[in-house]
Scaffold this active site. Structure first.
Site, PDB file in Angstrom:
ATOM      1  CG  ASP A 165      -1.877   1.002   1.166  1.00  0.00           C
ATOM      2  OD1 ASP A 165      -2.163   1.468   0.219  1.00  0.00           O
ATOM      3  OD2 ASP A 165      -2.616   1.326   2.321  1.00  0.00           O
TER       4      ASP A 165
ATOM      5  CD  GLU B 219      -0.361   5.262  -4.158  1.00  0.00           C
ATOM      6  OE1 GLU B 219       0.216   5.680  -2.824  1.00  0.00           O
ATOM      7  OE2 GLU B 219      -0.885   4.347  -4.252  1.00  0.00           O
TER       8      GLU B 219
ATOM      9  CG  ASP C  76      -8.381   4.766   0.235  1.00  0.00           C
ATOM     10  OD1 ASP C  76      -7.907   3.440   0.422  1.00  0.00           O
ATOM     11  OD2 ASP C  76      -7.561   5.255   1.048  1.00  0.00           O
TER      12      ASP C  76
HETATM   13  C1  GLC Z   1      -4.753   3.175   2.658  1.00  0.00           C
HETATM   14  C2  GLC Z   1      -5.535   2.081   1.793  1.00  0.00           C
HETATM   15  C3  GLC Z   1      -6.305   1.379   2.793  1.00  0.00           C
HETATM   16  C4  GLC Z   1      -5.900   0.841   4.084  1.00  0.00           C
HETATM   17  C5  GLC Z   1      -5.487   2.195   4.856  1.00  0.00           C
HETATM   18  C6  GLC Z   1      -4.714   1.779   6.182  1.00  0.00           C
HETATM   19  O1  GLC Z   1      -6.038   4.275   2.755  1.00  0.00           O
HETATM   20  O2  GLC Z   1      -5.709   2.450   0.579  1.00  0.00           O
HETATM   21  O3  GLC Z   1      -6.877   0.369   2.201  1.00  0.00           O
HETATM   22  O4  GLC Z   1      -6.901   0.225   4.881  1.00  0.00           O
HETATM   23  O5  GLC Z   1      -4.386   2.819   4.178  1.00  0.00           O
HETATM   24  O6  GLC Z   1      -3.591   1.022   5.793  1.00  0.00           O
END
Ligand code: GLC
Length: 771
Positions: free
Chosen positions: A387, A390, A458
C-alpha cells in the site's frame, strides 16, 4: 517558451538492426518487435541505456525498409509505417493501406522545454479506450487525463489522476483498431480530442523520450495478446486468493482476527482469506508485530491454518526513522533510501510518523526488502499487500529534488509501486519455496501483472462508486492486468444494507473478491446486516465458490493470452456503438460466457443491452435475443447475469474454502446455441509452480451443435483432477432428448426443472457425447 517541432530528415540508415533517422532537433529510432508491433523512440539525447520497467522483450528482427526522396516505408506482415521526410512524421496503416493512426502533419512531435508531446490526427469516428485506472466513460473521446501516481484518498467519481499509470490506449475507427503504449514514466498526458476542436488527439510527458510501441492487430484480443507478450503475463494465482477475502482497517488483535475467521466457519459462509491492516505492526514499523495485540503470530496463523484460512498482511514503503529498528539501521548504513541531491536521506511523514523510502529501483535494495519478509512468512503469512506506494506522504507533494540514485522523483515516480511490488513478489517467492505468493498493490505501471494483483484504492460506500469500480476494473483489464479488485462495500462511509448486498453480489464477478472498510466505519462482515441479508450474501458467496472451476480456467486464459477476466463488451463487440452508450458502458463479460449488468442498490429493474447472439438469464433460464435492449428484473437477490448461447461453464458444489474438495463432481453446464464453441478447462494444484513443469490438467471442451455432439479432448498434463465424476448439465436443448451417447453407449438423461443431466466418470481419454 520556445516550441520545437521535428523538421526535415538529415540522415537515415540502419544501425544494429534498427532504423536511425536524424533531424536538426532529435533522433528517431525505429524497431520491429513483432509482425504487428513497431517501436518508435524519438529522443534528443540518444543513449545506450534503453532500460524499461515495463518491457521484457527485445526487437524481433532486423528492420527492413524502402526509402525514396519523400518517405521511408517499413512493412511487416501486419503493419505498414510510412515515415515522411520533410518534415519527419510517422503514419501507420494496415498492410492494405488503410490509415490506423497518423501524426498531425503540421505538428507531429514537439518540445517545449523538456516536455515532449506528439499530436495525432483525429478521425471523425475515432474512439479511444484504455489507460487503465481512469474515471470517466468507457469511450475516452473528448476527455483528457494525467498520469501521476497519487494517493487519491477520498477520490470522487471524476477524480484524475488516481493511483496507477497505464499509458496504453486502443484507438478504434473506420472498422479498424490499433494500440499505442507510450513507455515513459514521467508525469504524462493524454488528450483524446478534448480541447482541439475535433482536430487532434495528443499525448506526451514532462520529460524523457517520445518512446512508443504501436500495435496493429485488428482485434482487441490480438492487441492485448501482443501488449502482454511485450510486458508479460500473470502467473497462475494461488487458488485461495480467488476465494472470498475479508479485510478491515483493522482487525485490532489476533483474537479479533480469529473470532471473525471462526464465525465464517460457524455460520458456514465460505471464505479463504483474513487480512491484517497496519495495526498488526509495532508502531507501524514494517516487518514487526505488535507484541501486545499480536503476541504470538505463529499461534494465530496455526489456528487459521487449521480452519483453512490464509492471512494477508499489509506493508507500506515508509520505514520509520527510529534508531534500533532493524530496517531503519540497515537502510541507513547501506544507503538504501531516497535522498536529496546532497545525499541526505529524504524524510516525510506517513503512518509511522517520520519515514525514509527504500530505493526499489535498485536490485540490492529489492533483495534486502524481499529477504525481510521472513518476519512474515516464517509464522505463516501467505499474501502481501503493498500500500501507499505511489509513494504517498502526508501533504502529497514530494519535492522534485528527491532522488533515487541518479534518477529524480519526477522521472520515475510512476514506476515506484511497480518496483515495490516486484521486490515483494521476488522476495516472497524465494521465501515460500515452491508456493505461489499472493501480492496486491495500489500503485502500478505496465508490467505489474507479472508480480501482483491490483485494487482501486479508497473508494466510497455509494452506488456511484460501485458502478465506477466495475468500469475501473474493466478498463484496467485493457492493460494486461487481469487480477483486479475494489473494496467491496466501499472503503469510506457506511453502505446501506441494500448497497452491501448488491455490491457483494457484484463482487462475485470481480477477479479479486475482497470486502474492506476504513477505520471508524461500521463492521462489514456478512453477518452484520440482519438475518435476511446475511442469507443473500451467503448465497452469493456460495455461488462464487461454485463458479471457481470456471474462474480458475479464465485466469488460465489470462495467463496464456493476456485477455482479462472482466472484459468490457468493447473487447468482443468493438464496432458496436451501443457498447459505448452511457447506459450500458458498465456492463462486462466475466470470462467467455457470462454477461454481468451491474445495477444500483436502489434499482429493481434495469435496462440491459445484450450484444448480437442469443442469451439466457442465468437465474431464470429465460431465452433472450441479442442485438437489442431488454428490461431486466433486478431484485437484491438476483443481479442481472446472462449466459451466452453455446456457453460451456464448469462448476462445482459449494465448498467452505478452496481447500475443500466437495463431493468430487465437476458440473459441466452447456447452454444450447446454434454456433459452435470451445472452452479450455484448466486445473492444477492451485498452490505450487509444478504446473510450469507439466503438472496440470487441461482439456478442450467443444460444443458442436451441427454435429449434435460435445467433445472433451483427451487430458493434457499429468495432474490428477480433483473431480472424479463429470455431471453434464444441458440447458436449452431439445426437450424431447431423453438419452445421449457417451463414447457410443446410450445413457438416460435425468430431468430437472432447469436442464437435464447425466453423470459419467471423469476419465482422461477423449469423450464424445452425442445428443
Ligand atoms: C490506505 C489504503 C487502505 C488501508 C489504509 C490503512 O488508505 O488504501 O486500504 O486500509 O491505508 O492501511
Amino acid at each position: 517558451m520556445r516550441t520545437q517541432m521535428l523538421s526535415k530528415v538529415q540522415s537515415s540508415g540502419e544501425q544494429s538492426g534498427k532504423l536511425v533517422i536524424t533531424t536538426a532537433e532529435a533522433e528517431a529510432h525505429i524497431w520491429v518487435y513483432g509482425p504487428a508491433i513497431i517501436r518508435v523512440n524519438i529522443t534528443k539525447r540518444p543513449s545506450a541505456n534503453d532500460q524499461s520497467f515495463a518491457v521484457i522483450q527485445k526487437p524481433g528482427r532486423r528492420i527492413t525498409y524502402i526509402e525514396n526522396k519523400q518517405s521511408i516505408e517499413v512493412n511487416t506482415s501486419d503493419l505498414k509505417l510510412i515515415i515522411t521526410k520533410s518534415p519527419l512524421r510517422f503514419n501507420f496503416y494496415t498492410p492494405g493501406g488503410q490509415p490506423l493512426s497518423e501524426d498531425d502533419s503540421r505538428f507531429g512531435t514537439t518540445w517545449q522545454g523538456e516536455k515532449v508531446i506528439t499530436y495525432r490526427k483525429l478521425f471523425a469516428d475515432e474512439r479511444f479506450i484504455g489507460l487503465g485506472e481512469k474515471t470517466g466513460n468507457l469511450d475516452r473521446r473528448g476527455s483528457s487525463y494525467v498520469n501521476w501516481n497519487t494517493d487519491a484518498s477520498e477520490h470522487g467519481i471524476k477524480t484524475d489522476p488516481l493511483y496507477k499509470t497505464f499509458p496504453f490506449f486502443i484507438g478504434i475507427h473506420s472498422g479498424c483498431t490499433y494500440g499505442l503504449f507510450m513507455d515513459n514514466t514521467h508525469k504524462s498526458y493524454f488528450d483524446f480530442g478534448a480541447t482541439t476542436d475535433e482536430q487532434m488527439s495528443w499525448f506526451g510527458a514532462d520529460g524523457g523520450n517520445m518512446n512508443y510501441y504501436f500495435f496493429g492487430a485488428q482485434t482487441i484480443a490480438g492487441i492485448l495478446q501482443d501488449f502482454t507478450w511485450l510486458t508479460g503475463r500473470m502467473e497462475m494465482p494461488p487458488l485461495w486468493s480467488l476465494g472470498y477475502q475479508q479485510c478491515r482497517w483493522s482487525y485490532m488483535s489476533a483474537k479479533e482476527v480469529l473470532k471473525v475467521a471462526h464465525t465464517f466457519r460457524k455460520k458456514r459462509i465460505p471464505a479463504d482469506v483474513m487480512y491484517c491492516d497496519i495495526d498488526y505492526m509495532d508502531h507501524y514499523k514494517i516487518f514487526t508485530w505488535n507484541p501486545e495485540t499480536f503476541p504470538d503470530p505463529k499461534a494465530m496463523m496455526d489456528e487459521l491454518k487449521a480452519i483453512d484460512f490464509k492471512l494477508v498482511t499489509i506493508v507500506d514503503p515508509g520505514i520509520k526513522v527510529e534508531d534500533g529498528y532493524k530496517q531503519y539501521n540497515e537502510g541507513v548504513a547501506n544507503k538504501y533510501f531516497a535522498t536529496y541531491p546532497n545525499g541526505e536521506n529524504y524524510v516525510a511523514k506517513v503512518w509511522p510518523g517520520r519515514c525514509h523510502f527504500p530505493d526499489f529501483y535498485r536490485a540490492d535494495v529489492r533483495e534486502w526488502w524481499g529477504k525481510a519478509f521472513s518476519a512474515l512468512t516464517e509464522p505463516g503469512v501467505a499474501g502481501f499487500w503493498n500500500d501507499m506506494n505511489e509513494p504517498a506522504a502526508w501533504g502529497q507533494n514530494i519535492p522534485g529534488l528527491v532522488h533515487f540514485g541518479k534518477q529524480s522523483i519526477p522521472e520515475v515516480r510512476n514506476a515506484y509501486g511497480l518496483e515495490m511490488a516486484r521486490a515483494t513478489y521476488q522476495g516472497t517467492k524465494k521465501l515460500l519455496g515452491n508456493k505461489r505468493p499472493f501480492v496486491l498493490t495500489r500503485a502500478a505501471y505496465p508490467g505489474v501483472q507479472r508480480y501482483s494483483a491490483v485494487w482501486t484504492g479508497d473508494n466510497s460506500a455509494n452506488d456511484a462508486h460501485m458502478l465506477l469500480g466495475a468500469r475501473l476494473v474493466n478498463s484496467i483489464g485493457l492493460t494486461g492486468v487481469a487480477f483486479t479488485g475494489v473494496d467491496i462495500g466501499g472503503f469510506t462511509g457506511n453502505p446501506t444494507p441494500e448497497l452491501m448486498v448488491r455490491w457483494n453480489s457484484l463482487g462475485v464477478y470481480t477477479p479479486m473478491f475482497r470486502n474492506h472498510a476504513c477505520i471508524g466505519t461500521i463492521y462489514r462482515e456478512p453477518w452484520r446486516w440482519g438475518k435476511k441479508n446475511e442469507a443473500i450474501i451467503k448465497k452469493d458467496i456460495e455461488h462464487r465458490y461454485c463458479l471457481l472451476p470456471y474462474i480458475y480456467s479464465s485466469f488460465y486464459q489470462a495467463h496464456q493470452t493476456g485477455l482479462p477476466v472482466n472484459r468490457t463488451l468493447a473487447i468482443d463487440h468493438t464496432h458496436d456503438d451501443k457498447v459505448y452508450d452511457g447506459n450500458y458502458q458498465t456492463q462486462f463479460l466475466f470470462g467467455d460466457a457470462l454477461l454481468i449488468a451491474p445495477a444500483a442498490s436502489t434499482e429493481r429493474h434495469i435496462k440491459v443491452y445484450l450484444p448480437q447472439g442469443n442469451w439466457y438469464r442465468l437465474s431464470t433460464h429465460e431465452k433472450l435475443k441479442g442485438g437489442k435492449v431488454h428490461k431486466a428484473d433486478a431484485p437484491l437477490t438476483d443481479l442481472p447475469v446472462f449466459v451466452k448461447a453455446g456457453a460451456i461453464i464448469p462448476m462445482q458444489d459449494v465448498v467452505q474454502s478452496t481447500a475443500g474438495h466437495g463431493c468430487g463432481m465437476l458440473k459441466l453446464h452447456i447452454w444450447y446455441g446454434k454456433e459452435p464453441n470451445a472452452f479450455t478447462y484448466y486445473e492444477d494444484d492451485g498452490i505450487t509452480y509444478n504446473y510450469e513443469k507439466g503438472t496440470y490438467y487441461k482439456r478442450i471442451i467443444s460444443f458442436e451443435p451441427v454435429k449434435n455432439r460435445i467433445v472433451l479432448s483427451a487430458v493434457e498434463g499429468n495432474f490428477e483432477s480433483r473431480f472424479t465424476q463429470v455431471k453434464l448439465v444441458l440447458h436449452g436443448f431439445n426437450t424431447k432428448l431423453k438419452a445421449i451417447n457417451v463414447n457410443g453407449e446410450s445413457i438416460k438423461l435425468q430431468e430437472k426443472k432447469h436442464g437435464t443431466s447425466v453423470t459419467v466418470p471423469n476419465n482422461r481419454m477423449e469423450m464424445i457425447i452425442e445428443f
